[in-house]
Design an enzyme around this catalytic site. Structure first.
Site, mmCIF file in Angstrom:
data_model
loop_
_atom_site.group_PDB
_atom_site.id
_atom_site.type_symbol
_atom_site.label_atom_id
_atom_site.label_comp_id
_atom_site.label_asym_id
_atom_site.label_seq_id
_atom_site.Cartn_x
_atom_site.Cartn_y
_atom_site.Cartn_z
ATOM 1 N N LYS A 46 15.729 0.255 5.261
ATOM 2 C CA LYS A 46 15.886 1.464 5.805
ATOM 3 C C LYS A 46 16.965 1.756 6.837
ATOM 4 O O LYS A 46 17.189 0.698 7.431
ATOM 5 C CB LYS A 46 14.512 1.858 6.580
ATOM 6 C CG LYS A 46 12.947 1.407 5.983
ATOM 7 C CD LYS A 46 13.216 2.242 4.517
ATOM 8 C CE LYS A 46 11.766 1.832 3.758
ATOM 9 N NZ LYS A 46 11.723 2.349 2.577
ATOM 10 N N ALA A 95 0.839 -1.079 -0.010
ATOM 11 C CA ALA A 95 0.092 0.067 0.004
ATOM 12 C C ALA A 95 0.867 1.296 -0.017
ATOM 13 O O ALA A 95 1.993 1.153 0.544
ATOM 14 C CB ALA A 95 -0.842 0.000 1.106
ATOM 15 N N PRO A 96 0.429 2.297 -0.608
ATOM 16 C CA PRO A 96 -0.857 2.280 -1.626
ATOM 17 C C PRO A 96 -0.879 1.711 -3.091
ATOM 18 O O PRO A 96 -1.984 1.943 -3.437
ATOM 19 C CB PRO A 96 -1.083 3.987 -1.402
ATOM 20 C CG PRO A 96 0.104 4.416 -1.490
ATOM 21 C CD PRO A 96 1.200 3.553 -0.743
ATOM 22 N N GLY A 97 0.386 1.293 -3.555
ATOM 23 C CA GLY A 97 0.458 0.613 -4.346
ATOM 24 C C GLY A 97 1.431 1.199 -5.631
ATOM 25 O O GLY A 97 1.159 0.789 -6.786
ATOM 26 N N GLY A 98 2.426 1.843 -5.023
ATOM 27 C CA GLY A 98 3.194 2.408 -6.170
ATOM 28 C C GLY A 98 4.065 1.604 -7.007
ATOM 29 O O GLY A 98 4.252 1.464 -8.351
ATOM 30 N N ASP A 114 8.981 -2.592 -0.279
ATOM 31 C CA ASP A 114 9.254 -1.456 0.138
ATOM 32 C C ASP A 114 8.515 -1.094 1.325
ATOM 33 O O ASP A 114 7.751 -0.191 1.325
ATOM 34 C CB ASP A 114 9.237 -0.572 -0.988
ATOM 35 C CG ASP A 114 9.467 0.782 -0.792
ATOM 36 O OD1 ASP A 114 10.787 1.114 0.006
ATOM 37 O OD2 ASP A 114 8.937 1.847 -1.100
ATOM 38 N N ASP A 120 -0.752 -6.039 2.403
ATOM 39 C CA ASP A 120 -0.699 -4.887 3.271
ATOM 40 C C ASP A 120 -1.957 -4.783 4.117
ATOM 41 O O ASP A 120 -2.936 -4.909 3.559
ATOM 42 C CB ASP A 120 -0.349 -3.752 2.608
ATOM 43 C CG ASP A 120 0.212 -2.317 3.430
ATOM 44 O OD1 ASP A 120 -0.061 -2.140 4.293
ATOM 45 O OD2 ASP A 120 1.412 -1.974 2.921
#
Length: 359
Positions: free
Chosen positions: A316, A230-233, A286, A249
């Protein structure tokens, strides 16, 4: 040519057989690029040109040896680098004839002989803010004229050779390299993608850049698992490439994706979902979790990836010791995956991207 000879500025030489480089990182990460290179070469000299981002470094090996090292085992935090072959005052380069002489010097020192019909890009950057755009265009046009007088083609993307010029405190640092060595046809490695109408998030740029940087053809895969989607990039790019995607997600996916015929959405935590063995040939992740938790989750789901499948994960860098964080995560992954490349991409912020394959 005596009337146009360029008066050079000599850089200090601290190591026998050394070479000087302009090295660029993402903002704030030049100390880590420097530390990576120091660990590799045991010693170096560095002068910061742009705080946190650009430095002039002297490395204790000659240019071709450095290129060999970088191609064989790229470092993570160097976004772009080019060898400094000529240093001169910017006021020395004000005519096409002087640019032609500069070009001749770079060819001699790089061992590159530009031929007619060769394609060349010119990368020109400055360290100071508010640089005069007219002056910048003039400088670039002088070099362009000098190249075209020899029959070379000056292009923006996918050249054979790159001429790089960095102007700092009224001095010009210039060098020439093949695109194969330099690796990026964007000045400073700052690759740009145009935002599309209806684009779900800028996170899509990270996967686009990974596809290009790592030489991955996403359209060659068939069935992908997107963890923390989410949101789905990333999901949207995989669907554009023609893949069937399972997106996991607990948060909501973008409404534009909901009814896509090749998308299955599982609203929940990926750690609580079971998949068939070898169900996917691509796994992407991600998520904004801590690095070790992300690694543990991805490893937990690897049974669902077929042997030879690809795994692309962002890690990260939430702590003050990113090199140690990266080393710990890579050790975890290395027990299960072949790590093909680790790189801080231009579109990464406080993170890096890992490109891996399942044994």
């Amino acid at each position: 040519m005596s009337e146009i000879n360029i008066k050079e500025i000599q850089l200090p030489v601290n190591y026998e057989g050394s070479s000087h480089w302009i090295i660029t990182s993402n903002h704030g990460y030049i100390p880590y690029a420097q530390e990576e290179l120091r660990r590799r070469y045991a010693t170096l000299k560095s002068q910061i040109f742009v705080a946190g981002e650009v430095a002039l470094m002297e490395l204790p090996r000659e240019v071709n040896a450095i290129w060999h090292d970088m191609n064989a085992e790229p470092v993570i935090f160097v976004r772009d680098m080019f060898p400094v072959q000529v240093v001169m005052a910017a006021t020395e380069l004000t005519t096409a004839k002087q640019a032609e002489h500069l070009l001749m010097m770079m060819q001699e020192r790089s061992g590159i002989a530009i031929q007619s019909t060769d394609a060349v890009s010119i990368h020109l950057r400055r360290s100071g803010k508010g640089a005069d755009e007219a002056e910048q265009r003039s400088l670039k046009s002088f070099i362009k004229d000098a190249l075209e007088s020899k029959g070379a083609k000056v292009i923006l993307q996918q050249p054979q050779y790159v001429i790089s010029i960095f102007e700092h405190q009224e001095n010009i640092y210039a060098g020439m390299a093949t695109l194969t060595n330099q690796g990026s046809d964007w000045p400073g490695g700052a690759i740009r993608f145009q935002r599309e109408e209806g684009q779900i998030s800028r996170a899509k740029f990270k996967l686009l850049e990974a596809e290009r940087t790592f030489g991955v053809d996403l359209s060659a895969y068939s069935n992908a698992l997107d963890i923390g989607a989410a949101p789905g990039g990333w999901t949207s790019l995989l669907l554009e490439r023609g893949l069937t995607v399972t997106a996991v997600d607990p948060a909501n996916m973008h409404p534009s994706l909901i009814d896509h015929p090749q998308l299955s959405i599982i609203k929940g935590n990926a750690g609580e979902v079971a998949f068939e063995p070898h169900e996917f040939d691509l796994l992407v992740c991600d998520m904004s979790w801590s690095p070790k938790h992300t690694a543990q989750l991805v490893i937990q789901l690897l049974d669902a990836v077929m042997p030879g499948g690809t795994v692309i994960v962002t890690v990260k860098l939430m702590h003050k010791k990113p090199l140690q964080t990266i080393r710990d995560c890579m050790e975890m992954f290395a027990e299960h995956l072949q790590i093909v490349r680790a790189k801080q991409l231009f579109h990464n912020r406080d993170e890096i991207t890992l490109y891996m394959m399942k044994y």
